[in-house]
Design a protein around this motif. Structure first.
Motif, PDB file in Angstrom:
ATOM      1  N   ARG A   1      -9.609 -21.032  -8.866  1.00 42.70           N
ATOM      2  CA  ARG A   1      -9.401 -21.176  -7.419  1.00 42.70           C
ATOM      3  C   ARG A   1      -8.938 -19.854  -6.812  1.00 42.70           C
ATOM      4  NH1 ARG A   1     -12.517 -25.408  -7.926  1.00 42.70           N
ATOM      5  NH2 ARG A   1     -11.496 -27.249  -8.819  1.00 42.70           N
ATOM      6  N   ASN A   2      -9.090 -19.741  -5.499  1.00 37.52           N
ATOM      7  CA  ASN A   2      -8.717 -18.492  -4.833  1.00 37.52           C
ATOM      8  C   ASN A   2      -7.914 -18.749  -3.568  1.00 37.52           C
ATOM      9  OD1 ASN A   2     -10.505 -18.347  -2.269  1.00 37.52           O
ATOM     10  ND2 ASN A   2     -12.025 -18.763  -3.868  1.00 37.52           N
ATOM     11  N   VAL A   3      -7.246 -17.709  -3.124  1.00 38.24           N
ATOM     12  CA  VAL A   3      -6.518 -17.700  -1.859  1.00 38.24           C
ATOM     13  C   VAL A   3      -7.106 -16.591  -0.995  1.00 38.24           C
ATOM     14  CG1 VAL A   3      -4.716 -16.241  -2.886  1.00 38.24           C
ATOM     15  CG2 VAL A   3      -4.259 -17.424  -0.738  1.00 38.24           C
ATOM     16  N   VAL A   4      -7.326 -16.875   0.287  1.00 35.32           N
ATOM     17  CA  VAL A   4      -7.791 -15.861   1.236  1.00 35.32           C
ATOM     18  C   VAL A   4      -6.558 -15.267   1.905  1.00 35.32           C
ATOM     19  CG1 VAL A   4      -9.076 -15.442   3.356  1.00 35.32           C
ATOM     20  CG2 VAL A   4     -10.036 -16.934   1.589  1.00 35.32           C
ATOM     21  N   ALA A   5      -6.368 -13.958   1.749  1.00 37.59           N
ATOM     22  CA  ALA A   5      -5.135 -13.311   2.192  1.00 37.59           C
ATOM     23  C   ALA A   5      -5.422 -12.170   3.157  1.00 37.59           C
ATOM     24  CB  ALA A   5      -4.361 -12.776   0.988  1.00 37.59           C
ATOM     25  N   SER A   6      -4.455 -11.910   4.001  1.00 42.15           N
ATOM     26  CA  SER A   6      -4.560 -10.809   4.953  1.00 42.15           C
ATOM     27  C   SER A   6      -4.530  -9.465   4.242  1.00 42.15           C
ATOM     28  CB  SER A   6      -3.397 -10.883   5.950  1.00 42.15           C
ATOM     29  OG  SER A   6      -3.346  -9.727   6.765  1.00 42.15           O
ATOM     30  N   THR A   7      -5.259  -8.497   4.778  1.00 39.74           N
ATOM     31  CA  THR A   7      -5.182  -7.137   4.246  1.00 39.74           C
ATOM     32  C   THR A   7      -3.854  -6.485   4.600  1.00 39.74           C
ATOM     33  OG1 THR A   7      -6.310  -6.377   6.259  1.00 39.74           O
ATOM     34  CG2 THR A   7      -7.666  -6.700   4.292  1.00 39.74           C
ATOM     35  N   ARG A   8      -3.192  -7.002   5.643  1.00 40.38           N
ATOM     36  CA  ARG A   8      -1.923  -6.417   6.079  1.00 40.38           C
ATOM     37  C   ARG A   8      -0.784  -7.237   5.492  1.00 40.38           C
ATOM     38  NH1 ARG A   8      -4.977  -6.114  10.998  1.00 40.38           N
ATOM     39  NH2 ARG A   8      -5.511  -3.948  11.471  1.00 40.38           N
ATOM     40  N   LEU A   9      -0.431  -6.905   4.256  1.00 38.63           N
ATOM     41  CA  LEU A   9       0.652  -7.578   3.553  1.00 38.63           C
ATOM     42  C   LEU A   9       1.543  -6.529   2.898  1.00 38.63           C
ATOM     43  CD1 LEU A   9      -1.213 -10.446   1.622  1.00 38.63           C
ATOM     44  CD2 LEU A   9       0.113 -10.684   3.729  1.00 38.63           C
ATOM     45  N   TYR A  10       2.760  -6.932   2.603  1.00 37.84           N
ATOM     46  CA  TYR A  10       3.672  -6.103   1.819  1.00 37.84           C
ATOM     47  C   TYR A  10       2.969  -5.669   0.531  1.00 37.84           C
ATOM     48  CZ  TYR A  10       7.410  -5.425  -1.632  1.00 37.84           C
ATOM     49  OH  TYR A  10       8.191  -4.952  -2.637  1.00 37.84           O
TER      50      TYR A  10
END
Length: 430
Positions: free
Chosen positions: A104-113
């Protein structure tokens, strides 16, 4: 607090979850420094272990001091429940744990810590999970990235390090259409500046180490559940909708309804991952939250003043603070973050990498540390520290290029902060 009047934020940050100690009458929440709790009898113990009764068993799972903090943060965020843990990074794993499976995957923001990018791009692979990084300013790109194996969408309300503000509602609409939860890291904003659940988020995570504690003393994390997601609407989330073998086939969502995710976080997440928050850390954080709104007002006030000064300085290329009228995020910040755009932002120093190094070495009031959200003003050169493990492309996407420093503006006298920066810029660019 008892059911009745709807209390304001300033009242809740002091009173929510707290009651006088029934044994002593102590008004401040005590530190319950104990590992275990005596059962009334064998039937009581069995009921607790069967999740038929709520109570205290062992402090890896539940602790009275931590329980007060959980209720307070959940109340301030507008959630139904919360699970506290040992750090913000632990909170991120705790948040994903009930949702994910191998493949499974998570879609994440490019602007993260930067640490989150590393955790999502590298470490979670060991669980068989993966992450897709997408620009959250483009909701269509987020929608296009979601596939049949996506189990969550993850972003930050005010992104670290750049201070960019996210339009949570637009991303929540995308996640809702796909039938997956939206997880928002609200560390940089706190519930005083932003309540992601009101804007459509399913779950909220915090590094309580930062603004919630506010004094740089302890690490901690928290996962807040909105209680609104239908975990049984599809077969995507069997940990919450299907029979749980460890509890004789109990179905968490069927049994606990809106509190299913919270109960799972304690009964499975803390039980097996062991990412426990210690009661002394909870105590320090509770004391910090009592002044949260007062501190955040000062953080914002100082950040606006310092950012405006930096923007006019010829030694600075640009400032990313969303509280500035020149920021492309200014209108969004005014709409979704009415109390201000926080105290975190970056600025680019003319002279690039070397000038940034000279700058951080020349400051006196600002502390050069890998932290944010302290009452003290902090600075760090992300490209050589927190974002060092990322590729140059990832650094730029995160707003942490080689010529950029991140500042967390504290609650000191703003004129003193400006004078400190002025002297350091002279040393860096002279």
């Amino acid at each position: 607090m008892t059911d009745g009047p709807t209390y304001g934020f300033d009242t809740l940050q002091i009173h929510a979850g707290a009651r006088p100690d029934p044994a002593t009458g102590a008004r401040q929440t005590p530190i319950y420094q104990t590992t275990a709790y005596v059962f009334r009898d064998a039937d009581h113990a069995a009921a607790l272990f069967n999740l038929q009764e709520v109570g205290y068993i062992y402090s890896r799972l539940t602790n009275p001091t931590v329980a007060v903090l959980q209720e307070r943060v959940a109340t301030l965020e507008g959630g139904v429940g919360a699970v506290c843990c040992s750090s913000g990074h632990a909170a991120q794993i705790m948040a994903l744990f009930p949702l994910m499976e191998p493949g499974r995957n998570v879609v994440a923001s490019t602007r993260l810590y930067g640490g989150t990018v590393t955790q999502f791009s590298q470490t979670i692979k060991r669980f068989g999970w993966s992450a897709k990084f997408v620009d959250f300013d483009d909701p269509k790109a987020v929608a296009d990235a979601i596939d049949e194996d996506t189990r969550a969408v993850f972003g930050e309300s005010i992104a670290n390090p750049g201070g960019y503000v996210t339009d949570i509602r637009s991303i929540a609409d995308v996640a809702d259409a796909a039938g997956v939860p939206l997880i928002i890291d609200n560390t940089s904003a706190t519930p005083y500046l932003c309540r992601p659940i009101e804007q459509g988020a399913t779950l909220v995570v915090h590094s309580t180490t930062k603004y919630l504690t506010g004094n740089g003393t302890v690490t901690g994390g928290c996962v807040v559940d909105s209680g609104t997601f239908d975990w049984s609407a599809s077969d995507k989330f069997p940990s919450l909708s299907a029979p749980e073998p460890a509890y004789h086939g109990l179905r968490f969502h069927e049994t606990f309804g809106g509190l299913a995710y919270t109960f799972h976080g304690i009964a499975i997440g803390l039980r097996d991952l062991g990412m426990t928050m210690n009661p002394q850390a909870a105590h320090y954080t509770l004391m910090g939250i009592e002044t949260l709104s007062l501190r955040m007002q000062r953080h914002v006030e100082n950040a606006e003043k310092v950012a405006a000064w930096l923007e006019k300085d010829d030694r600075v290329d640009y400032v990313t603070y969303a509280g500035l009228p020149s920021s492309p995020y200014h209108d969004r910040a005014k709409k979704h973050y009415p109390h201000g755009a926080g105290g975190l932002f970056t600025f680019a120093v003319k002279g690039g990498y070397d000038a940034c190094v000279k700058l951080v070495n020349s400051l006196e009031i600002f502390s050069h540390v890998a932290n944010l959200g302290d009452a003290r003003s902090l600075i760090i050169h992300s490209a050589s520290t927190t974002h060092r493990q990322l590729t140059p492309e990832q650094q730029e996407a995160a707003g942490a290029g080689p010529g950029v420093v991140r500042v967390s503006i504290g609650i000191e006298d703003a004129d003193d902060l400006i004078a400190d920066l002025d002297k350091a810029l002279a040393a860096a660019c002279g």
